[in-house]
Design a protein around this motif. Sequence first.
Motif, PDB file in Angstrom:
ATOM      1  N   GLU A 195      -6.326 -11.706  24.968  1.00 16.68           N
ATOM      2  CA  GLU A 195      -4.996 -11.086  25.126  1.00 16.68           C
ATOM      3  C   GLU A 195      -4.891 -10.193  26.358  1.00 16.68           C
ATOM      4  N   GLY A 196      -5.851 -10.318  27.273  1.00 17.10           N
ATOM      5  CA  GLY A 196      -5.778  -9.558  28.518  1.00 17.10           C
ATOM      6  C   GLY A 196      -5.989  -8.073  28.346  1.00 17.10           C
ATOM      7  N   ALA A 197      -6.722  -7.686  27.317  1.00 15.76           N
ATOM      8  CA  ALA A 197      -7.026  -6.281  27.076  1.00 15.76           C
ATOM      9  C   ALA A 197      -8.409  -5.959  27.624  1.00 15.76           C
ATOM     10  N   GLU A 198      -8.813  -4.695  27.519  1.00 21.42           N
ATOM     11  CA  GLU A 198     -10.140  -4.271  27.942  1.00 21.42           C
ATOM     12  C   GLU A 198     -11.006  -4.034  26.709  1.00 21.42           C
ATOM     13  N   CYS A 199     -12.303  -4.254  26.832  1.00 21.15           N
ATOM     14  CA  CYS A 199     -13.255  -3.940  25.766  1.00 21.15           C
ATOM     15  C   CYS A 199     -14.319  -3.014  26.333  1.00 21.15           C
ATOM     16  N   VAL A 200     -14.467  -1.835  25.718  1.00 19.82           N
ATOM     17  CA  VAL A 200     -15.465  -0.861  26.174  1.00 19.82           C
ATOM     18  C   VAL A 200     -16.379  -0.506  25.003  1.00 19.82           C
ATOM     19  N   PRO A 201     -17.633  -0.937  25.038  1.00 18.35           N
ATOM     20  CA  PRO A 201     -18.570  -0.547  23.986  1.00 18.35           C
ATOM     21  C   PRO A 201     -18.914   0.940  24.109  1.00 18.35           C
ATOM     22  N   VAL A 202     -18.812   1.670  23.019  1.00 26.20           N
ATOM     23  CA  VAL A 202     -19.176   3.091  23.003  1.00 26.20           C
ATOM     24  C   VAL A 202     -19.953   3.378  21.723  1.00 26.20           C
ATOM     25  N   ALA A 262      -0.850   4.066  26.718  1.00 25.50           N
ATOM     26  CA  ALA A 262      -1.749   2.976  26.352  1.00 25.50           C
ATOM     27  C   ALA A 262      -2.459   3.344  25.056  1.00 25.50           C
ATOM     28  N   ILE A 263      -3.094   2.354  24.458  1.00 19.91           N
ATOM     29  CA  ILE A 263      -3.757   2.534  23.165  1.00 19.91           C
ATOM     30  C   ILE A 263      -5.257   2.322  23.324  1.00 19.91           C
ATOM     31  N   VAL A 264      -6.040   3.252  22.790  1.00 18.69           N
ATOM     32  CA  VAL A 264      -7.485   3.048  22.641  1.00 18.69           C
ATOM     33  C   VAL A 264      -7.718   2.719  21.166  1.00 18.69           C
ATOM     34  N   THR A 284     -12.246   4.783  33.228  1.00 17.25           N
ATOM     35  CA  THR A 284     -12.221   3.732  34.251  1.00 17.25           C
ATOM     36  C   THR A 284     -11.429   2.526  33.762  1.00 17.25           C
ATOM     37  N   ALA A 285     -11.666   2.140  32.502  1.00 15.30           N
ATOM     38  CA  ALA A 285     -10.948   0.997  31.922  1.00 15.30           C
ATOM     39  C   ALA A 285      -9.454   1.275  31.820  1.00 15.30           C
ATOM     40  N   SER A 286      -9.087   2.501  31.455  1.00 12.36           N
ATOM     41  CA  SER A 286      -7.667   2.834  31.315  1.00 12.36           C
ATOM     42  C   SER A 286      -6.966   2.836  32.668  1.00 12.36           C
ATOM     43  N   TYR A 287      -7.649   3.345  33.711  1.00 10.64           N
ATOM     44  CA  TYR A 287      -7.082   3.315  35.062  1.00 10.64           C
ATOM     45  C   TYR A 287      -6.828   1.870  35.489  1.00 10.64           C
ATOM     46  N   HIS A 288      -7.819   1.017  35.249  1.00 11.45           N
ATOM     47  CA  HIS A 288      -7.709  -0.389  35.634  1.00 11.45           C
ATOM     48  C   HIS A 288      -6.569  -1.058  34.873  1.00 11.45           C
ATOM     49  N   LEU A 289      -6.497  -0.786  33.581  1.00 15.03           N
ATOM     50  CA  LEU A 289      -5.498  -1.408  32.721  1.00 15.03           C
ATOM     51  C   LEU A 289      -4.080  -1.000  33.107  1.00 15.03           C
ATOM     52  N   LEU A 290      -3.906   0.263  33.464  1.00 12.77           N
ATOM     53  CA  LEU A 290      -2.578   0.781  33.781  1.00 12.77           C
ATOM     54  C   LEU A 290      -2.250   0.691  35.271  1.00 12.77           C
ATOM     55  N   GLY A 291      -3.181   0.155  36.073  1.00 15.73           N
ATOM     56  CA  GLY A 291      -2.918   0.011  37.504  1.00 15.73           C
ATOM     57  C   GLY A 291      -2.824   1.350  38.219  1.00 15.73           C
ATOM     58  N   LEU A 292      -3.734   2.270  37.888  1.00 18.66           N
ATOM     59  CA  LEU A 292      -3.703   3.603  38.473  1.00 18.66           C
ATOM     60  C   LEU A 292      -4.790   3.772  39.533  1.00 18.66           C
ATOM     61  N   ILE A 293      -4.526   4.622  40.517  1.00 22.72           N
ATOM     62  CA  ILE A 293      -5.509   5.002  41.524  1.00 22.72           C
ATOM     63  C   ILE A 293      -5.370   6.505  41.773  1.00 22.72           C
ATOM     64  N   SER A 294      -6.283   7.058  42.557  1.00 20.99           N
ATOM     65  CA  SER A 294      -6.198   8.482  42.907  1.00 20.99           C
ATOM     66  C   SER A 294      -6.234   8.653  44.419  1.00 20.99           C
ATOM     67  N   PHE A 295      -5.333   9.520  44.927  1.00 21.89           N
ATOM     68  CA  PHE A 295      -5.488   9.963  46.310  1.00 21.89           C
ATOM     69  C   PHE A 295      -5.961  11.411  46.256  1.00 21.89           C
ATOM     70  N   LEU A 296      -6.479  11.906  47.369  1.00 22.92           N
ATOM     71  CA  LEU A 296      -7.134  13.209  47.384  1.00 22.92           C
ATOM     72  C   LEU A 296      -6.504  14.126  48.423  1.00 22.92           C
ATOM     73  N   PRO A 321      -0.471  -1.505  26.765  1.00 20.60           N
ATOM     74  CA  PRO A 321      -1.820  -1.959  27.118  1.00 20.60           C
ATOM     75  C   PRO A 321      -2.832  -1.427  26.111  1.00 20.60           C
ATOM     76  N   VAL A 322      -3.879  -2.203  25.843  1.00 22.92           N
ATOM     77  CA  VAL A 322      -4.875  -1.825  24.840  1.00 22.92           C
ATOM     78  C   VAL A 322      -6.284  -1.865  25.407  1.00 22.92           C
ATOM     79  N   ILE A 323      -7.061  -0.843  25.062  1.00 23.98           N
ATOM     80  CA  ILE A 323      -8.503  -0.843  25.289  1.00 23.98           C
ATOM     81  C   ILE A 323      -9.149  -0.856  23.918  1.00 23.98           C
ATOM     82  N   TYR A 324      -9.956  -1.866  23.651  1.00 20.56           N
ATOM     83  CA  TYR A 324     -10.717  -1.888  22.400  1.00 20.56           C
ATOM     84  C   TYR A 324     -12.028  -1.137  22.623  1.00 20.56           C
TER      85      TYR A 324
END
Length: 364
Positions: free
Chosen positions: A230-237, A97-99, A272-284, A199-202
Amino acid sequence: MKLGVIGLPNVGKSTLFNAITNAGAQAANYPFCTIEPNSGVVAVPDDRLNVLAEMYSPKKVTPASVEFVDIAGLVKGASHGEGLGNKFLSHIRECDAIVHVVRCFEDDNIIHVDGSVDPARDIETIQLELIFADMETVQKRLEKAQKLFKTGDKKYQQEAEAAQKVYNHLESGKPARTCELNEEEQAIVNGWFLLTAKPVIYAANVSEEAISNIDSDPMTAAVRRIAEAEGAECVPVSAAIEEEIAGMEEEEKQMFLDELGIKRSGLDRLITASYHLLGLISFLTAGADECRAWTIRRGTKAPQAAGKIHTDFERGFIRAEIVPFETLKELGSMNACKEKGLVRSEGKDYVMQDGDVTLFRFNV
């Protein structure tokens, strides 16, 4: 997971990268400061591991990780080799993915390659370069498919039709990820590794002052509108803030963020945004030797999740013994969960859920 950090020169890209990875990429006030991509691996923040560590007192705690790659600043004409264009584009292809770091602050001491700050224009500059590069890729695929179809090989008809559809979409100035394709066409296009299909996160890089009142910042609003379209994520930093807190202890960092009215760091929100965008989860997994988080795609079944730990686990999979993290946390121990019959035994068709605390049974 590999995230490519891109942007025009002097938008705060390398400063942000340095702050979140402490990898020491050079940051300077002139274009093409970054030539070879710098890479840094960072832990995925997960408070659940802290709880498990208190329960089990393991020898080690291993969080999931994300790799950030700082890629050279792009300029107009990169798709035709301007600046470091060809290198830039090849490095993007290797990322999941692209930030896309977008400058959303004014500073007379930091030059802008176009002479002024305009987030929408800057996004368009990079978007067009990636589109031009993809058009060249798709044109080659189209010509090859048409040629092979003429020889009588009908399987290339669908490829040619998919290529023509994507080419027309790109030609209209839109990224490949927004092109409507059926399942078969999507499978074909996925094999082309198009830049604008990623997938892109701005990451809207704002000033330290703006981050506390982000909802009223007009530049961030412009980036958010583009992301939503365009269905991307935006994260202010704020790269400046991230740089400031990079070397702080966790407690000191949280106090600093609280003073600014920020709940979570930019790094936490990017992950968090990248996980959501790429459809990722974590098991423990948890035990005396190690407590660990494992990253999988949402929808992964138990045997394939077991294979993330070791191929033998997948090959000889028998069952997965699972308790949701929240249940384990509430009852305080695995034994307590077992006594109440809350540890489930799941088979090969079980779809893993985020936060499943899991013990895999296998035989090889």
